[in-house]
Design a protein around this motif. Sequence first.
Motif, mmCIF file in Angstrom:
data_model
loop_
_atom_site.group_PDB
_atom_site.id
_atom_site.type_symbol
_atom_site.label_atom_id
_atom_site.label_comp_id
_atom_site.label_asym_id
_atom_site.label_seq_id
_atom_site.Cartn_x
_atom_site.Cartn_y
_atom_site.Cartn_z
ATOM 1 N N LYS A 138 0.840 -1.196 0.000
ATOM 2 C CA LYS A 138 0.000 0.000 0.000
ATOM 3 C C LYS A 138 0.876 1.248 0.000
ATOM 4 O O LYS A 138 1.857 1.317 0.748
ATOM 5 C CB LYS A 138 -0.875 0.030 1.259
ATOM 6 C CG LYS A 138 -1.938 -1.033 1.280
ATOM 7 C CD LYS A 138 -2.818 -0.837 2.517
ATOM 8 C CE LYS A 138 -3.766 -2.006 2.675
ATOM 9 N NZ LYS A 138 -3.732 -2.587 4.030
ATOM 10 N N ASN A 139 0.483 2.228 -0.780
ATOM 11 C CA ASN A 139 1.207 3.510 -0.809
ATOM 12 C C ASN A 139 1.505 4.017 0.592
ATOM 13 O O ASN A 139 2.626 4.414 0.906
ATOM 14 C CB ASN A 139 0.345 4.571 -1.517
ATOM 15 C CG ASN A 139 0.885 4.935 -2.887
ATOM 16 O OD1 ASN A 139 2.045 4.661 -3.211
ATOM 17 N ND2 ASN A 139 0.045 5.545 -3.695
ATOM 18 N N GLN A 140 0.465 3.998 1.447
ATOM 19 C CA GLN A 140 0.636 4.645 2.756
ATOM 20 C C GLN A 140 1.523 3.841 3.706
ATOM 21 O O GLN A 140 1.960 4.375 4.718
ATOM 22 C CB GLN A 140 -0.715 5.037 3.388
ATOM 23 C CG GLN A 140 -1.563 3.902 3.882
ATOM 24 C CD GLN A 140 -2.602 3.470 2.836
ATOM 25 O OE1 GLN A 140 -2.377 3.656 1.638
ATOM 26 N NE2 GLN A 140 -3.722 2.924 3.253
ATOM 27 N N GLU A 141 1.813 2.583 3.363
ATOM 28 C CA GLU A 141 2.725 1.808 4.217
ATOM 29 C C GLU A 141 4.142 1.747 3.656
ATOM 30 O O GLU A 141 5.052 1.231 4.302
ATOM 31 C CB GLU A 141 2.193 0.372 4.385
ATOM 32 C CG GLU A 141 1.066 0.270 5.382
ATOM 33 C CD GLU A 141 0.641 -1.175 5.659
ATOM 34 O OE1 GLU A 141 -0.185 -1.354 6.547
ATOM 35 O OE2 GLU A 141 1.127 -2.111 4.986
ATOM 36 N N ALA A 142 4.297 2.274 2.442
ATOM 37 C CA ALA A 142 5.559 2.072 1.720
ATOM 38 C C ALA A 142 6.771 2.614 2.493
ATOM 39 O O ALA A 142 7.786 1.935 2.617
ATOM 40 C CB ALA A 142 5.477 2.709 0.344
ATOM 41 N N ASP A 143 6.656 3.834 3.025
ATOM 42 C CA ASP A 143 7.797 4.418 3.731
ATOM 43 C C ASP A 143 8.222 3.559 4.918
ATOM 44 O O ASP A 143 9.411 3.321 5.144
ATOM 45 C CB ASP A 143 7.462 5.832 4.227
ATOM 46 C CG ASP A 143 7.451 6.841 3.080
ATOM 47 O OD1 ASP A 143 7.729 6.432 1.929
ATOM 48 O OD2 ASP A 143 7.158 8.020 3.330
ATOM 49 N N ASP A 144 7.232 3.094 5.683
ATOM 50 C CA ASP A 144 7.551 2.265 6.852
ATOM 51 C C ASP A 144 8.216 0.960 6.429
ATOM 52 O O ASP A 144 9.128 0.463 7.102
ATOM 53 C CB ASP A 144 6.277 1.953 7.651
ATOM 54 C CG ASP A 144 5.789 3.185 8.402
ATOM 55 O OD1 ASP A 144 6.629 4.083 8.656
ATOM 56 O OD2 ASP A 144 4.586 3.259 8.727
ATOM 57 N N ILE A 145 7.763 0.425 5.329
ATOM 58 C CA ILE A 145 8.348 -0.831 4.846
ATOM 59 C C ILE A 145 9.800 -0.611 4.424
ATOM 60 O O ILE A 145 10.689 -1.391 4.761
ATOM 61 C CB ILE A 145 7.484 -1.401 3.693
ATOM 62 C CG1 ILE A 145 6.163 -1.904 4.275
ATOM 63 C CG2 ILE A 145 8.231 -2.497 2.934
ATOM 64 C CD1 ILE A 145 5.155 -2.373 3.263
ATOM 65 N N VAL A 146 10.029 0.491 3.716
ATOM 66 C CA VAL A 146 11.403 0.789 3.295
ATOM 67 C C VAL A 146 12.294 0.976 4.524
ATOM 68 O O VAL A 146 13.409 0.454 4.589
ATOM 69 C CB VAL A 146 11.438 2.045 2.389
ATOM 70 C CG1 VAL A 146 12.868 2.509 2.154
ATOM 71 C CG2 VAL A 146 10.752 1.753 1.056
ATOM 72 N N ARG A 147 11.777 1.686 5.537
ATOM 73 C CA ARG A 147 12.568 1.903 6.750
ATOM 74 C C ARG A 147 12.875 0.589 7.460
ATOM 75 O O ARG A 147 14.001 0.354 7.900
ATOM 76 C CB ARG A 147 11.826 2.840 7.712
ATOM 77 C CG ARG A 147 11.900 4.277 7.246
ATOM 78 C CD ARG A 147 11.221 5.229 8.245
ATOM 79 N NE ARG A 147 10.824 6.423 7.522
ATOM 80 C CZ ARG A 147 9.573 6.811 7.325
ATOM 81 N NH1 ARG A 147 8.563 6.136 7.839
ATOM 82 N NH2 ARG A 147 9.309 7.889 6.621
ATOM 83 N N ALA A 148 11.880 -0.271 7.526
ATOM 84 C CA ALA A 148 12.083 -1.546 8.215
ATOM 85 C C ALA A 148 13.131 -2.390 7.466
ATOM 86 O O ALA A 148 14.035 -2.961 8.063
ATOM 87 C CB ALA A 148 10.765 -2.304 8.321
#
Length: 450
Positions: free
Chosen positions: A433-443
């Motif tokens: 999901k677009n809105q989870e993408a940043d968190d996924i990249v950070r993780a």
Amino acid sequence: MSKLSVAKFGGTSVANFDAMTLCANIVTTDPNTRVVVLSASAGVTNYLVELANGCDKTRRTEILEAVKTIQYNIIDKLQEQAQIRAEIDTLLNHITALAESASLATSDALTDELISHGEMMSTKIFTQLCVERGYPAVWVDVRDIVATDSQYGKAVPNDEKTKSQADAILKPLLSAGKVAITQGFIGRNDEGKTTTLGRGGSDYSAALLAEVLNADDVLIWTDVPGIYTTDPRVVPNAQRIDTMAFNEAAEMATFGAKVLHPATLLPAVRSNIPVYVGSSKAPEQGGTWVTRDPQPRPTFRAIALRRNQTLLTLSSLSMLHAKGFLAKVFTILAKHNISVDVITTSEVSIAVTLDKTGSASSGADMLSQALLDELNEHCHVQVENDLALVAIIGNNLHTQAGVAKQLFHHLEGFNIRLISYGASTNNVCTLVKNQEADDIVRALHAGLFE
Ligand code: ASP
Ligand code: MG
């Protein structure tokens, strides 16, 4: 014998007088840089695209004024202003006339003619700036060199003709000790009309000129000091990569890293020309060298993120044990000029994401009603938006034990809409999901690189 470097400066590098001055410093302190390829000053191409798509008089006047201001602000700081101002005025008058035509009826040929003016203006001004520093810079119309076919908006260069024109026009200048300043992004077809290579095409122009001139390297000067393990705006801890392989960089560019146009590497790769990416604002910070086979080759190199992806799921009951469904679907997609990125299949359905990187300079929407109608005749079509591709880039990803375990471990707690793993040795792709993408990249970054 001295080396030959082809340097390309992007839109932000030539956005204003101070930025251009930094570019001139880079060019004049490197004796190897003897061919310089420029983008339009930042923002100009977008304005010109808007004009080319047709707009009313008020908006046209507004845009013309904005473009004029960008260019005049630079000219105002030059020592000799009269002649260059007259030349830019001539180009601005062309833009005005072409924009008026476009507001009545647009065409792809007209669009390319109009938007080529951004690069024409930036190169004229930059040449003057270099000349004022006593540098032997000469302005070259790249359309006399880069020959293309007639696919306006995404023209394909004719390499042989380009080479012979480069030999005839550029080589003598270089032998005479001149430094050629020329345009990226544009070319000319057999009918003598201006073409463009697609948005961001200046990198490609630089690589192509390097190839036909047998240059030693291509220097891509942009606004970031190299390629990072991921977008530093998402992960402030991202690290600069000093050397990476062509195929790793190509995967990164394809999957969202903004630094290199995916096709940039094509002439460089096939002719094995090293590509450097550095910041024109901070050249002392160093950059990234992209070469054929740098060592070492770590398992995990980087994480790329591409937002705003569209997923098409095509289901057909007749796909059960049937032959030829994929062929049919892909024929339709090809007919509508759509290339797909990531594919997964099940017994009765296939899911594909659309590759927007090759879209036309005008930015027309890819998912047309005509395409959907035609697909609907053969299958049920579901469209999902607001997705993002997160690609893990590395080496030998599909031959090593434990790669999947590591990735899934870091992805725990996130919904993964689709995964593609195994087709490429250099990437594992996930759609999220677009809105989870940043968190996924950070993780992922924290887990794999920190
Ligand atoms: N000026 C063109 C664009 O904005 C080409 C380039 O910058 O590479 O797409
Ligand atoms: Mg650009």
